[in-house]
Write a protein that holds these residues in place. Structure first.
Motif, PDB file in Angstrom:
ATOM      1  N   GLU A 534      50.501  44.123  45.688  1.00 24.10           N
ATOM      2  CA  GLU A 534      50.554  44.958  46.886  1.00 24.10           C
ATOM      3  C   GLU A 534      49.228  45.643  47.188  1.00 24.10           C
ATOM      4  N   ASP A 535      48.355  45.748  46.199  1.00 22.70           N
ATOM      5  CA  ASP A 535      47.035  46.348  46.418  1.00 22.70           C
ATOM      6  C   ASP A 535      46.008  45.325  46.886  1.00 22.70           C
ATOM      7  N   GLY A 536      46.417  44.058  46.988  1.00 24.36           N
ATOM      8  CA  GLY A 536      45.504  43.017  47.419  1.00 24.36           C
ATOM      9  C   GLY A 536      44.746  42.355  46.293  1.00 24.36           C
ATOM     10  N   THR A 537      45.050  42.703  45.046  1.00 25.47           N
ATOM     11  CA  THR A 537      44.429  42.024  43.911  1.00 25.47           C
ATOM     12  C   THR A 537      44.922  40.577  43.864  1.00 25.47           C
ATOM     13  N   ILE A 538      43.981  39.649  43.758  1.00 26.90           N
ATOM     14  CA  ILE A 538      44.296  38.226  43.765  1.00 26.90           C
ATOM     15  C   ILE A 538      43.920  37.625  42.415  1.00 26.90           C
ATOM     16  N   VAL A 539      44.788  36.803  41.864  1.00 24.75           N
ATOM     17  CA  VAL A 539      44.463  36.069  40.644  1.00 24.75           C
ATOM     18  C   VAL A 539      44.671  34.586  40.888  1.00 24.75           C
ATOM     19  N   GLY A 540      43.881  33.789  40.185  1.00 20.72           N
ATOM     20  CA  GLY A 540      43.969  32.339  40.347  1.00 20.72           C
ATOM     21  C   GLY A 540      43.018  31.636  39.422  1.00 20.72           C
ATOM     22  N   THR A 541      42.323  30.640  39.958  1.00 20.88           N
ATOM     23  CA  THR A 541      41.436  29.806  39.150  1.00 20.88           C
ATOM     24  C   THR A 541      40.091  29.673  39.853  1.00 20.88           C
ATOM     25  N   ALA A 542      39.028  29.771  39.069  1.00 19.17           N
ATOM     26  CA  ALA A 542      37.686  29.564  39.585  1.00 19.17           C
ATOM     27  C   ALA A 542      36.982  28.522  38.749  1.00 19.17           C
ATOM     28  N   PHE A 543      36.106  27.762  39.369  1.00 16.74           N
ATOM     29  CA  PHE A 543      35.215  26.883  38.624  1.00 16.74           C
ATOM     30  C   PHE A 543      33.994  27.689  38.191  1.00 16.74           C
ATOM     31  N   ILE A 544      33.587  27.491  36.942  1.00 17.84           N
ATOM     32  CA  ILE A 544      32.364  28.084  36.437  1.00 17.84           C
ATOM     33  C   ILE A 544      31.477  26.957  35.928  1.00 17.84           C
ATOM     34  N   MET A 584      40.479  31.321  34.525  1.00 22.10           N
ATOM     35  CA  MET A 584      41.189  32.408  35.185  1.00 22.10           C
ATOM     36  C   MET A 584      40.201  33.285  35.933  1.00 22.10           C
ATOM     37  N   VAL A 585      40.590  33.725  37.131  1.00 24.13           N
ATOM     38  CA  VAL A 585      39.738  34.637  37.890  1.00 24.13           C
ATOM     39  C   VAL A 585      40.589  35.768  38.449  1.00 24.13           C
ATOM     40  N   VAL A 586      40.017  36.973  38.451  1.00 23.19           N
ATOM     41  CA  VAL A 586      40.655  38.161  39.028  1.00 23.19           C
ATOM     42  C   VAL A 586      39.753  38.675  40.136  1.00 23.19           C
ATOM     43  N   LEU A 587      40.295  38.806  41.325  1.00 13.59           N
ATOM     44  CA  LEU A 587      39.527  39.253  42.484  1.00 13.59           C
ATOM     45  C   LEU A 587      40.055  40.596  42.960  1.00 13.59           C
TER      46      LEU A 587
END
Length: 634
Positions: A534-544, A584-587
């Protein structure tokens, strides 16, 4: 904006070019799990290659999965020869067979903003699983046989997912030389709910309705009972501790024939009898992506607040989208998302418009009627060209999101849709993405919060003949704004560092087996967004971006025996060959400014030089195969 057709662009070029046309009022994000010392993502468990964040709650805690054992020996890790995060090693190919020990390849983890190291993945044990880097008293790596998965969580510490049964060894009685055991397990997949706020954590297995095959005596066929284990999985849980998922309710008819063969072919009076359980296990394992043991599967709802005397939560089987009758087909329904009213979304087999010749697997939702009984609802697109559809999530306003498949321009594509389950007189809507009107960019929506913010993934190039790279997207239902998440990132979160009045790629330094220091450019790229709170925090996957280790023809890591350092694969110019690893990525939303043309140098069209993906394989003759005083890591 529409990118140019038929042009090979790097991930960076795509990100920079598509900035044009982005709304100025769009939110700005930064990667919150970036280690500022190593400039690496805290994104997977030690000893695994890849990490994926799948769900985030409103307390800034997430659940995820690490996958892929690395092909490094215990000696390499324990002796400090190599930091397993320095580069990319080939993954071990893990296959399942009744003749080989069962080795897990999926590990659950949690991460939180308020941990000692913010958002660092922490291994979470289910059913006695051990972390992928666990060593025994002799310093040997512990082989864990339990695969585990977390898919969702709520803010009360309830986490849901699934796991497999541990390995069992049965003494082998056969003709294969040096074969000691058969290797089986009681079930392949079982749902689980974990209360992690308790110490120790409380695990609640979510046993499916069907687990046991029985037959009555008939003619010369004796009565028999075989424990198959069934299968189940929990996909999501709401704040009231109501979980949804799916599980086995019956055995498919052709699978009954397979089990009967295992029973009838077993003869304890002959030499080297193969036990029934071993025969059944062989059929449970996938062969060419198909299992000979398959189950009728239905969407399920578990009330985790109501536990019976046997320790089982109250379970409700949701209706299938059709009446099977005497059909021998396998029919499936799955619950994948749930809101605060316990409305469930997912998919189900259905005969479209009652036509038994038009069997499809389509998006569905289930709501309780005035009597508190769940009723099935088909999501009808009024489009006969749609081949299949499914829904992943629903918010408290009844907005469901998902994707459907259809041919667009002669190619099969997936398209994101949104649908108001409280207003079924309106059709599902396919939002505009980077174009006005229906584009042929495949997209999938994975999650929606109560503000109407949707996250998922979308293709970002238009080349019809080549694999298309993907990016995470953010869609705001209120103003219909569709955005590539990579265009919302601050420069630091794209791999840049400040260089006076401009930005430049941050150089990452590694030491090679030759003793020389090598450098390569950092890069992060968000490829999928799986959950938004609800705060707009997004989690998913990123390439590094990571450099490739150098291996011999047998797959052994090449190490300089004098300094204990690995050799990195180099291109013809002496630069490290790099590739991308999923992490894993946290935005997090931030008050900064998104990276733009004015911040970074203009990117040139992508040329494959010692850089991305697996293209380095085609340049193997150019690699510098340096073997001065080397040893092999076995």
């Amino acid at each position: 904006m529409k990118l140019k057709l038929d042009r090979a662009l790097s991930l960076v070029a795509i990100s920079v070019l598509s900035v044009i046309g982005s709304a100025q009022a769009a939110p700005v994000y930064e990667i919150d799990n970036l280690d500022e010392v190593t400039y690496d993502l805290r994104g997977t468990l030690t000893g695994t290659r890849s990490g994926y964040a799948l769900g985030v709650d409103n307390n800034d805690e997430l659940v995820g999965i690490s996958k892929g054992k690395k092909k490094l020996s215990t000696e390499d890790i324990e002796g400090g020869i190599i930091d397993v995060e320095d580069g990319i090693a080939p993954a071990e190919q893990i296959t399942y067979s009744i003749y080989t020990p069962i080795e897990a390849n999926n590990f659950t983890f949690t991460a939180a903003a308020n941990a000692a190291e913010a958002w660092k993945p922490a291994f979470f044990s289910i059913a006695g699983t051990t972390a992928p880097d666990t060593l025994d008293a002799e310093g040997e790596q512990v082989v864990n046989s339990v695969d585990s998965y977390f898919y969702g969580m709520n803010s009360s510490g309830i986490k849901v997912g699934a796991y497999s049964a541990p390995e069992q060894k049965i003494p082998y009685e056969g003709t294969i030389e040096d074969q000691e055991y058969w290797y089986i397990r009681d079930f392949e997949l079982r749902g689980v709910a974990v209360q992690s706020n308790e110490s120790p954590a409380i695990e609640l297995p979510l046993i499916p309705p069907y687990t046991t095959f029985t037959r009555e005596a008939s003619g010369d066929k004796p009565a028999a009972t075989v424990e198959l284990g069934g299968w189940s999985s929990a996909s999501a849980v709401n704040e009231s501790n109501i979980a949804t998922g799916y599980g086995s309710t019956e055995l498919a008819s052709f699978s009954k024939d397979r089990v009967n063969l295992c029973i009838d072919n077993y003869n304890p009076d002959v030499d080297n009898p193969a036990p029934i359980d071993v025969c059944v296990q062989a059929d449970q394992y996938p062969v060419n992506n198909r299992r000979n043991i398959q189950y009728q599967t239905r969407a399920l709802v578990w009330d985790l607040n109501t536990i019976d005397a046997e320790g089982k939560p109250l379970v409700t089987e949701l209706p299938l989208g059709l009446t099977p009758g005497e059909s021998t087909l396998v029919f499936t329904a799955q619950g994948l998302g749930i809101n605060s009213q316990a409305d469930v979304v997912g998919r189900s087999h259905v005969y479209r418009n009652g036509d038994t010749n038009n069997l499809r697997q389509d998006a569905a939702f289930w709501k309780k009627d005035a009597n508190g009984v769940y009723q099935y609802n088909w999501v009808d697109f009024k489009d006969n060209d749609i081949l299949a559809s499914m829904s992943y999530d629903i918010n408290d306003d009844g907005l469901m999101v998902g994707s459907y498949q259809k041919y667009i321009g002669g190619y099969l594509r997936s398209k994101f849709f949104i649908f108001d389950t409280n207003n079924t007189t309106e059709l599902p809507v396919t939002p505009d993405d980077f174009n006005i009107g229906l584009s042929d960019l495949s997209s999938k929506a994975k999650d929606i919060n109560n503000k109407g913010q949707v996250v998922g993934q979308i293709e970002v190039t238009y080349d019809k003949e080549k694999p298309r790279p993907k990016a995470g997207f953010l869609y705001n239902h209120a103003d219909k704004e569709f955005l590539n998440i990579n265009n919302l990132l601050v420069c630091e979160s794209k791999g840049y560092e400040s260089s006076g009045d401009s930005w430049a790629r941050k150089k990452i330094t590694i030491q090679d087996g030759t003793g020389e220091e090598l450098t390569y450019d950092s890069e992060f790229y968000v490829v999928e967004a799986n959950s938004i709170n609800e705060d707009g925090t997004i989690v998913g996957t990123a390439f590094i971006r990571k450099p490739q280790y150098q291996f011999d023809l047998l797959g052994n890591l090449i190490i300089n025996e004098e300094n204990g350092l690995p050799y990195f694969a180099l291109d013809g110019n002496g630069n490290p060959v790099t590739s991308y690893l999923p992490r894993m990525v946290v935005l997090k939303p931030t008050s900064g400014e998104a990276c733009s043309y004015t911040d970074v140098p203009e990117e040139k069209p992508y040329v494959r030089q010692g850089a991305a993906s697996l293209s380095w394989l085609f340049a193997l003759p150019l690699l510098w195969l340096r073997r001065r005083k080397v040893k092999l890591a076995k």
